[in-house]
Design an enzyme around this catalytic site. Structure first.
Site, PDB file in Angstrom:
ATOM      1  N   GLY A 158     -13.975   6.700   3.421  1.00 45.26           N
ATOM      2  CA  GLY A 158     -12.927   7.664   3.143  1.00 45.26           C
ATOM      3  C   GLY A 158     -12.006   7.769   4.347  1.00 45.26           C
ATOM      4  N   LEU A 159     -11.252   8.838   4.425  1.00 41.56           N
ATOM      5  CA  LEU A 159     -10.290   8.954   5.522  1.00 41.56           C
ATOM      6  C   LEU A 159     -10.970   8.908   6.881  1.00 41.56           C
ATOM      7  CD1 LEU A 159      -7.741  11.584   4.190  1.00 41.56           C
ATOM      8  CD2 LEU A 159      -7.469   9.111   4.394  1.00 41.56           C
ATOM      9  N   ALA A 160     -12.092   9.618   7.045  1.00 41.34           N
ATOM     10  CA  ALA A 160     -12.771   9.627   8.338  1.00 41.34           C
ATOM     11  C   ALA A 160     -13.349   8.258   8.659  1.00 41.34           C
ATOM     12  CB  ALA A 160     -13.862  10.696   8.358  1.00 41.34           C
ATOM     13  N   ARG A 199      -9.126  30.506  -0.204  1.00 39.91           N
ATOM     14  CA  ARG A 199      -9.824  30.071  -1.405  1.00 39.91           C
ATOM     15  C   ARG A 199     -10.996  30.970  -1.763  1.00 39.91           C
ATOM     16  NH1 ARG A 199      -9.867  23.502  -0.314  1.00 39.91           N
ATOM     17  NH2 ARG A 199      -7.652  23.201  -0.755  1.00 39.91           N
ATOM     18  N   ARG A 241     -13.206  26.697   4.245  1.00 42.02           N
ATOM     19  CA  ARG A 241     -12.159  25.788   4.725  1.00 42.02           C
ATOM     20  C   ARG A 241     -10.807  26.171   4.157  1.00 42.02           C
ATOM     21  NH1 ARG A 241      -9.490  21.530   2.826  1.00 42.02           N
ATOM     22  NH2 ARG A 241     -10.805  21.193   0.989  1.00 42.02           N
ATOM     23  N   LEU A 249      -8.139  16.670   4.859  1.00 33.94           N
ATOM     24  CA  LEU A 249      -7.474  15.438   5.255  1.00 33.94           C
ATOM     25  C   LEU A 249      -7.180  15.452   6.747  1.00 33.94           C
ATOM     26  CD1 LEU A 249      -4.958  15.052   2.267  1.00 33.94           C
ATOM     27  CD2 LEU A 249      -7.280  14.182   2.480  1.00 33.94           C
TER      28      LEU A 249
END
Length: 668
Positions: free
Chosen positions: A63-65, A352, A461, A467
């Site tokens: 993934g992104l990481a 959230r 979060r 991201l």
């Protein structure tokens, strides 16, 4: 505010866990918070370019990481092995993060700054994140945007050509960069291109359709992994000087979540069983903007981007008898825009956890909308009527068109004409393996990045921060900290006959054989769904002491039944998705118990984790900083075989706030 918290019955803690020695992060330098990262980069040992080609790193997850870390370390000259269980790194779950990525560039000149992003993140996490890590995240955020623009990521732009921004929940500035409703996908393509370039250069070796099933620990250091080729079934040994886990979160422990169905906990859990501490496992995020559950036939839920709350207004009917009406027939005076009413300063852009809890409250009062699911209508309206009147339909289509199309395809309803229906669902997990300032776990040589670690988000979060953390860790943080460890290498050579390697491989082979030999009567999915129901009911948006103790008993019984009655078809020496799922659900059954124990011991309401016994007079979450201002880092203390769980050991890392004042959160 008054407390209504109650003490646990005598002996309850001793029945479920033990308290071990306190721990601390010793890697963050002393001094002002805005100088720590610069100082740490300078203090970290260097590895000269000629030596880097002699050092190897395994990275699990693309993934992104994971993709950004592999590309960056490969570019630096290290030998990298990259693993993913999908058929391509482009299928990593990062593509599902639609709404945007935060960065403190202050393009709107509306008062944003590095400190404000830092402050919003710590406050949004309800003061349960380590402030040194969070400040660094805010500090490098602007670099991420420059990096991605250079890669060609097509961020939205204003009429003059400058990058555009929008707002997300929990903040009062516009700092979220976006590419319509597909930001995660576009960012992942950028990282994927960088990764593929290094694969072509020969610095990165890619292993697709491979799943990590065990961590190899030799002489106290992480030295490799045991992986299964998911196509051939072959069990493989891969060795390196360091291991990086970038394998994402564990929201699928709830069965129904916004995660891709393949998302799992196995890489992290196998490391946890080998001694890596698990930080704050009960901290899971409930996202308020998801398409509601429609029945028992579903296997996952669909996330609608939080960006929709910029222009959509959330409401329910004021009267129960109006809930069955067409929403267009309900007069404005008969609508309750409850977030705007309760939280006028933030309105529909509250964090959230607060938006999710209030949606649940409205439905629990009997004012939910949509079809009956069980005893309730589980939905609230997200209405774009005012935005379409104010901006015009073409402008709304330009900003949110693909999200509206996705909603229409799934529900059969036109959101331009009829308000969307949304309801909270499990989304992100803030818990993960414990890491220090260098992103290294308590096992030397084992580094953990992105959602797989616990470090940056506390108990909740903020939107558009996933991201940001993934790319910050992969492009800018890990490459600067892992070199301090690698400078001590290369470490003594291992081969497949080394005792630690042989033991890890034998454990995988034995576990695989055991799962295939049970030959029970229940499907893997039936166990997973039952576990998810337990977790949602007792360890979801609202928890209580009685409910959590009941959940632990139910999970223990379910896990025992799994190991004597699960049915796993096929063989181990070929493609076998039933075997894949069985291994993942077995780990979820162990993780679920630890999550409930963590939630049980934390007798406070914090972030999205509402403890029924701890609330203010007006029903808001009540923290207890005098008792729970720490990271809960859990040590595995299970039995010798899978399915056996001893009482875990709780190690507390005190949270010290020097740059931020602790307060009870208010968004009113």
């Amino acid at each position: 505010m008054t407390e209504t918290i109650v003490s646990a019955p005598d002996g309850v803690d001793a029945d479920y866990y033990r308290v071990g020695a306190a721990i601390a992060d010793t890697k963050a330098p002393a001094g002002p918070i805005d100088k720590k990262w610069t100082q740490r980069k300078f203090d970290a040992a260097l590895v000269n370019p000629a030596n880097r080609r002699n050092l190897s790193v395994i990275i699990v997850g693309t993934g992104l990481a994971g993709a950004s870390a592999a590309a960056t370390l490969g570019e630096a000259g290290y030998r990298v092995q990259s693993f993913c269980f999908q058929d391509s790194p482009r299928r990593a779950h990062s593509i599902a993060a639609q709404g945007g990525i935060n960065a403190a560039k202050n393009y709107k000149e509306d008062g944003d700054s590095t400190y404000r992003l830092f402050y919003d993140t710590v406050k949004g996490g309800d003061y349960r994140a380590r402030e040194t890590n969070v400040y660094r995240l805010a500090e490098v955020s602007a670099n991420i945007i420059d990096q991605c623009v250079a890669q060609g990521v097509p961020f939205a732009r204003e009429y003059g050509g400058l990058l555009d921004n929008r707002s997300f929940g929990g903040v009062q500035v516009s700092r979220t960069f976006y590419a319509r409703g597909q930001t995660g996908q576009q960012l992942l393509i950028g990282a994927y291109q960088a990764l593929e370039r290094q694969i072509a250069e020969g610095t990165v070796e890619m292993f697709t359709r491979h799943e990590m099933l065990e961590l190899i620990v030799e002489d106290g250091r992480a030295r490799g992994i045991i992986a299964r080729d998911l196509v051939t079934g072959e069990i493989e040994t891969h060795l390196a000087d360091a291991v990086v886990l970038a394998s994402g979160g564990y929201g699928n422990v709830f069965f129904l979540s916004t995660n891709a169905m393949g998302s799992n906990i196995t890489a992290n859990w196998r490391a946890h069983r080998k001694g890596a501490y698990f930080g704050n496992p009960c901290y899971t995020q409930i996202h308020p903007t998801c398409i509601p559950v429609s029945g028992d036939h579903q296997s996952k839920l669909t996330l609608m981007s939080e960006s929709l709350r910029n222009d959509g207004r959330i409401w329910v009917p004021k009267r129960r008898e109006d809930c069955e009406k067409d929403p267009r027939e309900i007069a404005e005076s008969d609508r309750d825009y409850y977030l705007e009413r309760i939280y006028p300063a933030f309105g529909n852009l509250v964090p959230r956890d607060i938006a999710s809890r209030q949606a649940k409250n409205m439905c629990d009062e009997g004012r939910g909308v949509g079809p009956m699911v069980g005893d309730f209508r589980r939905g609230v309206y997200l209405d774009f009527t005012d935005a379409i009147k104010r901006l015009g339909r073409p402008a709304v289509e330009a900003k949110y068109g693909n999200l509206f199309d996705m909603y229409a395809r799934i529900t059969g309803e036109n959101p331009y004409e009829v308000p969307m229906r949304i309801y909270p669902a499990v989304h992100y997990t803030m818990g993960g393996l414990w890491v220090d300032y260098d992103l290294q776990s308590n096992i030397p040589g084992l580094f953990v990045t992105g959602e797989a670690n616990f470090s940056d988000h506390g108990a909740n979060r903020l939107g558009a921060s996933a991201l940001m953390q993934g790319l910050a860790d992969g492009y800018f943080v890990l490459p600067n900290t892992i070199r301090d460890y690698l400078a001590k290498g290369p470490f003594p050579a291992l081969d497949e006959n080394s005792p630690a390697v042989a033991q890890a491989r034998a454990a995988v082979e034995e576990r695989t054989a055991r799962l295939l030999a049970i030959n029970g009567e229940r499907s893997v999915d039936s166990f997973h769904r039952e576990l998810g129901n337990i977790m949602w009911e007792y360890c979801g948006m609202e928890r209580s002491e009685t409910g959590l103790m009941k959940a632990i008993d139910l999970i223990r019984s379910l896990r025992a039944e799994f190991w004597r009655n699960v049915r796993v078809l096929g063989t181990g020496d070929s493609l076998n998705q039933s075997l894949e799922k069985a291994g993942r659900v077995a780990d979820f059954l162990e993780l679920g118990e630890l999550m409930c124990i963590d939630a049980l011991h934390r007798r406070e309401s914090c972030g999205g984790h509402f403890r029924a016994e701890s609330q203010t007079e007006d029903g808001e979450a009540l923290r207890h900083d005098d008792q729970y201002l720490y990271v809960a880092a859990w040590e595995f203390a299970g039995g010798p075989g899978d399915g056996q769980m001893g009482a875990p050991v709780l190690h507390k890392e005190e949270l010290v706030y020097e740059a931020i004042e602790l307060k009870q959160r208010s968004y009113k």
